[in-house]
Design an enzyme around this catalytic site. Structure first.
Site, short mmCIF file in Angstrom:
data_model
loop_
_atom_site.label_atom_id
_atom_site.label_comp_id
_atom_site.label_asym_id
_atom_site.label_seq_id
_atom_site.Cartn_x
_atom_site.Cartn_y
_atom_site.Cartn_z
CD GLU A 221 -2.94 -1.13 0.11
OE1 GLU A 221 -3.05 -0.12 -0.59
OE2 GLU A 221 -3.63 -2.17 -0.05
CB CYS B 129 -7.00 -2.40 6.29
SG CYS B 129 -7.16 -4.13 6.72
CG HIS C 112 -4.93 -4.88 2.03
ND1 HIS C 112 -5.10 -3.53 1.87
CD2 HIS C 112 -5.83 -5.27 2.99
CE1 HIS C 112 -6.05 -3.11 2.70
NE2 HIS C 112 -6.51 -4.14 3.39
#
Ligand code: PCA
Length: 216
Positions: A84, A147, A173
């Site tokens: 991410e 998240c 993730h």
């Protein structure tokens, strides 16, 4: 000045949304206590609850003063491990969390910046995972559920706490396991991918140092 503890903190989440397992926790648990490049891995589980998740994470940061933090979560529907890039300052829950809360369009931290970038070298990590033969991608969104909330809270804490100013962190993730549906990835591959990602992040400070190019 804070002492460097030579610890790597990995977090995973408890199952949510009616599921009975969460690969993020199973994967980080498998790495707990391992040594990587002279550092010790500490794995911990976070509740999939907006309020409590950051309380638990901040307590872990205070306790361990880690050199590196990688928070890991499940992203059903993704086919690759997602490195991410950015955490955004919004909660917009598509489902209720494990305490029944479903915040819509609220800030993670009031009066704080719109977003924080990861401080992990995600391009170098992408290359490391590909070299391991683990499907991986750079992702431009961690969503707007728990998240992203944890990712934003992590980056906010690292950016504002003097004792953690040398700590780098970010979010990964991971796909479902085969028993959860498709697309999926084996636990073995997820663990191997995380190990390669952490080792890479310990060796490479920033992508700037690498001169990495765009991925698409
Ligand atoms: N995935 C959710 C929260 C917990 C998890 O493992 C998410 O992507 O927000």
């Amino acid at each position: 000045m804070a002492l460097h503890t030579h610890k790597v903190l990995l977090t995973g989440f408890e199952p949510f949304g009616g599921e009975t397992i969460n690969p993020s926790w199973l994967a980080v648990k498998a790495l707990h206590g391992r040594k990587m490049l002279g550092r010790t891995v500490v794995a911990a589980q976070l509740p999939t609850v907006f309020d409590d998740s950051l309380r638990v994470l901040n307590a872990l940061l205070r306790e361990h003063q880690p050199e590196l933090v990688v928070c890991v979560g499940q992203a059903g529907g993704r086919h690759a491990m997602s490195l991410e890039r950015v955490a955004i300052n919004v909660n917009d829950a598509p489902i209720a969390d494990n305490a029944g809360a479903q915040p819509i369009d609220t800030p993670v931290v009031p009066r704080a910046p719109v977003a924080y970038f990861t401080t992990l070298p995600i391009k170098a990590m992408l290359a490391a995972l590909q070299k391991e033969g683990v499907r991986a991608e750079v992702s431009q969104t961690a969503g707007t559920f728990v998240c992203n909330h944890v990712f934003y809270g992590l980056m906010r804490t690292l950016a504002t706490h003097q004792a953690l100013r040398q700590t780098r962190g970010g979010f990964v993730h991971v796909p479902w396991l085969p028993e959860q549906g498709a697309p999926h990835m084996s636990l073995e591959d997820i663990v191997r991918g995380l190990r390669a990602a952490v080792r890479c992040a310990l060796q490479v400070q920033t992508d700037q140092a690498l001169g990495a190019g765009a991925t698409d």
